[in-house]
Each structure stands twice: as C-alpha cells, then as structure tokens.
Write an enzyme that holds these catalytic residues in place. Structure first.
Site, PDB file in Angstrom:
ATOM      1  CD  GLU A  23      61.744  47.055  49.855  1.00 53.49           C
ATOM      2  OE1 GLU A  23      60.868  47.552  49.139  1.00 53.49           O
ATOM      3  OE2 GLU A  23      62.512  47.719  50.566  1.00 53.49           O
TER       4      GLU A  23
ATOM      5  CG  HIS B 176      68.706  46.181  51.665  1.00 52.96           C
ATOM      6  ND1 HIS B 176      68.298  44.922  51.289  1.00 52.96           N
ATOM      7  CD2 HIS B 176      68.617  46.207  53.024  1.00 52.96           C
ATOM      8  CE1 HIS B 176      67.978  44.218  52.367  1.00 52.96           C
ATOM      9  NE2 HIS B 176      68.156  44.953  53.423  1.00 52.96           N
ATOM     10  CG  ASP B 177      69.105  51.787  49.999  1.00 50.54           C
ATOM     11  OD1 ASP B 177      68.902  52.588  50.925  1.00 50.54           O
ATOM     12  OD2 ASP B 177      68.224  50.993  49.587  1.00 50.54           O
TER      13      ASP B 177
END
Ligand code: RIB
Ligand code: CA
Length: 359
Positions: free
Chosen positions: A199, A273-274
C-alpha cells in the site's frame, strides 16, 4: 447557644475535611470524561483524501484536533504544509498548530503522487491563501511534546508515510507507552495499490513503518482491504454538491476530481482511504477488527512495503528429518495489530456528509 469552644472544634473538623478532599482530588489523575472530545494529532500528506480526512476531523465534535503534522508523501512537504495551512484557515482554526515534518523517507527517495491528487495535491481545487502560519516546531518535536503533555490521552492518526511517527519514536521512545492509541490508514491484507502487494503509505517508507509496527503501542490498521470498499460515489457527490458552505464546496471540488479519476480508471467511486481512519476514531463501530501479527517486508524484490499479516496467528512448526523437513505441529505468534477486516462504507459516507452539512 453554641460556645466558642465547640464552634472552634467544628471549624477545625471542617478544615480537616476540606484538606482531605483536596488531597484526594489532587491524587486522582485527571480522567477524560467519556463524553469529552478525544485529543487527536493527524499526521498527513495532503493529498486529496487527506484533505477530506482533515475536514471530517475539524467538523466532528467527538474530536479535539491538537495538531496537524505534515509529512512528505502525496506531495513534497512544502506543498503539504501550504495545503494544511489553507485547510485550517478555511475552517477558521488557526488555533491548531500545523508543523512541518520529514522532507523524505528514512532510507529511500520520496515518491509523490500528483497523478492521483492533482498538481497542487488538492484535486487542483482552489483555496484562498492561508491566513494561519506554520508552527515553528518540527513535526516530530510537536508530537513528542503533546504526547508528554497529555499522557494516555492522545490518539495519533497517521494517514501518510510513517516517517514523522518513526522520527518521534526515535526522539522519545517513551511515547510508545504514553500514546492512547495509533489508528493509521495504511497497509493491506488483500493486496496493494502502489505495487501488487504494497500500500502506498507503507511503500513510501517501509523502514518507518517497521518502527511504528514494532513499537508495542495499541495500533489499529485501516488498510486497503477496507478503504477500497468505502467508496464515495457520484450519487453521494450529488448530495454534497447541494451544500453551499465554503468547506462543503471545497470538498465537492476535491471529490469531483477524485470520482472523475476513479471512473476514468474503471472504478465506481473514490475510496475514502484517509477519511475512514478518522471515521474509525469518531465511531469505532464503523469497522470490525481482528488481532493479527503483522510484519513489514523491507527486503523482498517484489514485496518491499508489504504488510504481511498472519490471519490465524500461527505457522507450521517443522523439524529436520534426514534429507527433508517435516511439519510436526503449529507455532502461535503474538498479535501486534488490530487489523480492520470489515467496514460499513455506506454508514461512513453518511457520517461524512452529515458533518459537512451547513459547513
Ligand atoms: O494508499 C492510500 C494512501 O496513500 C492514502 O493515505 C493516500 O492519501 C495516499 O497517501
Ligand atoms: Ca494520505
């Protein structure tokens, strides 16, 4: 009629009682009440999805954002600092220190990702010049200072390469016992995005990730295996676009860039994602975790940057039998990470939209 003698005795008893209460209160460590906002430090490489994570954190009453620390990653650190300052200025939060961190990973060259985040790192969305000023303290110093000032109260939320966190650990290893927990966006137990198995945040600084995963602190990994299933779609974008506030309009511009790009690449929405890592701090029920042993590969020709998870926390035990080995049992391994294995993407996106409503 109370005599002077008995009044004096009563006053003395009252004074002793008051002193005892004062001592007890001072001896009891200050415990955050369950409803008190959770102190967090976001370590970011803004970055389009980082920007959405920052907006979510700044507009969530459950979180008390004590600092934004910036690390080189999606963009060079100078651009990241400028973007973070513009974000806190947009939210009117110059009270939150923004600190500049590592210019590059611990041992390898930096890999930036303007392809995925736009030339300015914010999906090419415009923001007014920052009104807030960068903090004088380097990121690692600020992390160490705040964790020592608020022992067992700070949640670290790294959503970029882990360089700043590793530097903070190196500066003061005791923070591993003083941080309340680490909830990071990074890694995966179902294949990578930067490479077949790695990742991007881990791939960008495997040595830093190794230090963070071996530190022994409570660590939750929100990896691609759950964030890639938390897609912000065109339909949700349409809901956000109805909002007229400055922060919501900025988020609409950034997420339009991300959804357009995702669809161009064959996707049905942009992975949050974040923001999901921040969401997991706001509402722990948004993810399901399993404790696993996770090792960071730093040497593999094809696997450098992989988070190698032992799903069952055991491996074969082998013994040499003449010209071959034989499996004679299993060996258990100690888990070191709470790995997110499921996420409620739809409920997360509704939380995100609710927090930006009217902003
Ligand atoms: O792999 C996704 C991660 O890499 C996110 O943090 C994104 O911002 C990039 O840094
Ligand atoms: Ca990021």
């Amino acid at each position: 009629m109370i005599s002077i003698r008995s009044a004096t005795a009563m006053i003395k008893k009252l004074l002793v009682l008051l002193l005892a209460v004062a001592f007890l209160l001072s001896a009891t460590p200050a415990q955050a009440s369950p409803n008190e906002a959770r102190k967090v430090i976001l370590d970011v490489d803004p970055g389009a999805d980082d920007a959405m994570a920052i907006l979510l954190a700044l507009n969530s009453p459950e979180l008390d954002v004590r600092a934004l620390t910036v690390v080189a990653g999606n963009v060079v650190v100078g651009q990241g600092v400028e973007n973070a300052l513009k974000m806190v200025s947009l939210a009117g939060r110059c009270d939150i220190p923004v600190a500049r961190g590592a210019e590059k990973p611990l041992e390898q060259k930096l890999t930036t990702a303007e392809f995925f985040h736009g030339k300015n790192g914010l999906g090419n969305a415009d923001l007014p010049a920052a009104a807030c000023k960068v903090d004088a303290r380097p990121a690692a110093d600020l992390i160490v200072e705040l964790v020592n000032r608020y022992p067992r109260e700070i949640t670290l939320v790294p959503v970029g390469p882990l360089t700043n966190i590793a530097l903070a650990l190196k500066k003061d290893p005791s923070i591993a016992t003083k941080v309340k927990k680490v909830v990071l966006m990074g890694g995966s137990i179902a294949g990578g995005n930067a490479t077949a198995v790695a990742e991007a945040n881990i791939y960008n600084d495997p040595e830093a990730a190794l230090a963070v995963f071996e530190a022994g602190w409570p660590l939750t990994m929100v990896g691609l295996n759950v964030t890639e299933r938390t897609l912000f779609t065109r339909a949700e974008l349409g809901q956000l676009a109805k909002e007229k506030g400055q922060q919501a309009r900025f988020a609409t511009a950034v997420l339009t860039f991300l959804v357009d790009l995702a669809e161009k690449l064959g996707g049905e929405g942009t992975p949050m994602h974040d923001p999901l890592a921040v969401g997991a701090v706001i509402d722990r029920t948004l993810i399901v975790i399993r404790d696993m042993r996770v090792d960071i590969e730093t040497r593999g020709e094809y696997t450098r940057g992989e988070t190698v998870a032992s799903r069952h926390n055991c491996s074969d035990r082998r013994e040499l039998r003449g010209d071959h080995y034989a499996v004679v049992g299993i060996e258990t391994v100690q888990p070191n990470v709470h790995v997110a294995v499921e996420s409620d993407g739809a409920r997360f996106n509704q939380l995100f939209l609710a927090r930006l409503r009217g902003k």
